[in-house]
Design a protein around this motif. Structure first.
Motif, mmCIF file in Angstrom:
data_model
loop_
_atom_site.group_PDB
_atom_site.id
_atom_site.type_symbol
_atom_site.label_atom_id
_atom_site.label_comp_id
_atom_site.label_asym_id
_atom_site.label_seq_id
_atom_site.Cartn_x
_atom_site.Cartn_y
_atom_site.Cartn_z
ATOM 1 N N ALA A 16 0.851 -1.179 0.000
ATOM 2 C CA ALA A 16 0.000 0.000 0.000
ATOM 3 C C ALA A 16 0.894 1.240 0.000
ATOM 4 O O ALA A 16 2.120 1.138 0.031
ATOM 5 N N GLY A 104 -13.290 2.318 2.387
ATOM 6 C CA GLY A 104 -12.294 3.328 2.036
ATOM 7 C C GLY A 104 -11.844 4.125 3.241
ATOM 8 O O GLY A 104 -10.656 4.420 3.406
ATOM 9 N N SER A 107 -9.646 1.979 5.446
ATOM 10 C CA SER A 107 -8.326 1.751 4.858
ATOM 11 C C SER A 107 -7.345 2.881 5.182
ATOM 12 O O SER A 107 -6.154 2.736 4.979
ATOM 13 N N ALA A 108 -7.861 3.977 5.692
ATOM 14 C CA ALA A 108 -7.010 5.115 6.049
ATOM 15 C C ALA A 108 -6.507 5.037 7.493
ATOM 16 O O ALA A 108 -5.959 6.013 7.998
ATOM 17 N N PRO A 116 -1.751 7.600 7.181
ATOM 18 C CA PRO A 116 -2.713 6.595 6.721
ATOM 19 C C PRO A 116 -2.015 5.541 5.860
ATOM 20 O O PRO A 116 -1.177 5.876 5.024
ATOM 21 N N HIS A 118 -3.582 3.385 3.792
ATOM 22 C CA HIS A 118 -4.289 3.185 2.521
ATOM 23 C C HIS A 118 -4.238 1.720 2.089
ATOM 24 O O HIS A 118 -3.949 1.406 0.940
ATOM 25 N N GLU A 119 -4.512 0.840 3.048
ATOM 26 C CA GLU A 119 -4.461 -0.586 2.741
ATOM 27 C C GLU A 119 -5.672 -1.017 1.924
ATOM 28 O O GLU A 119 -6.731 -0.404 1.989
ATOM 29 N N TRP A 120 -5.493 -2.067 1.149
ATOM 30 C CA TRP A 120 -6.609 -2.672 0.429
ATOM 31 C C TRP A 120 -7.419 -3.501 1.407
ATOM 32 O O TRP A 120 -6.861 -4.284 2.182
#
Length: 135
Positions: A16, A104, A107-108, A116, A118-120
């Motif tokens: 990420a 979403g 994911s932050a 953050p 930002h992972e899937w």
């Protein structure tokens, strides 16, 4: 309302934007990450969209029926693997779009340096009826 599973994967290698492996985070960074997820769940409890969530230990075993009555148990998944299921959250929302919006936001969650990650996240709807076979 429809239920969705938000499946959180732990990746041992960066995947990420800010994806430093969790075993390299400081205790404060781990605490901030967990607090973010707890706060997120608490907010969804207030809106009635939260169902349940659990973190999973990296240790586990694989089991299957062997046809003889005694299931074999083998080691795995292994912490050394690049991708483990780290935990999950079940939400009950009005639409798929809302499930995506919440995924979403989740994911932050903060990671190394408080940034953050930002992972899937895997978003899976619960099966509401058995699929039918047409010929």
């Amino acid at each position: 309302m429809a239920k969705y599973l938000l499946l959180k994967h732990y990746r041992g290698a960066p995947a990420a934007v800010n994806d430093v492996p969790m075993d390299q985070w400081t205790p404060q960074e781990v605490s901030a990450h967990i607090q973010y997820m707890n706060d997120f769940a608490a907010r969804l409890e207030k809106t009635g969209e939260f169902v349940d969530a659990q973190a999973l230990a990296p240790e586990g075993r694989f089991v299957r029926y062997d046809g003889e009555g005694r299931p074999p148990v083998v080691d795995g998944p292994f912490a050394e693997t690049k991708d483990l299921i780290a935990g999950w959250m079940v939400i009950d929302v009005d639409s798929e779009e809302r499930a995506f919006e919440l995924a979403g936001e989740l994911s932050a969650a903060p990671g190394a340096g408080g940034e953050p990650i930002h992972e899937w996240l895997e978003v899976r709807p619960f099966l509401t009826e058995m699929p039918t076979v047409t010929e």
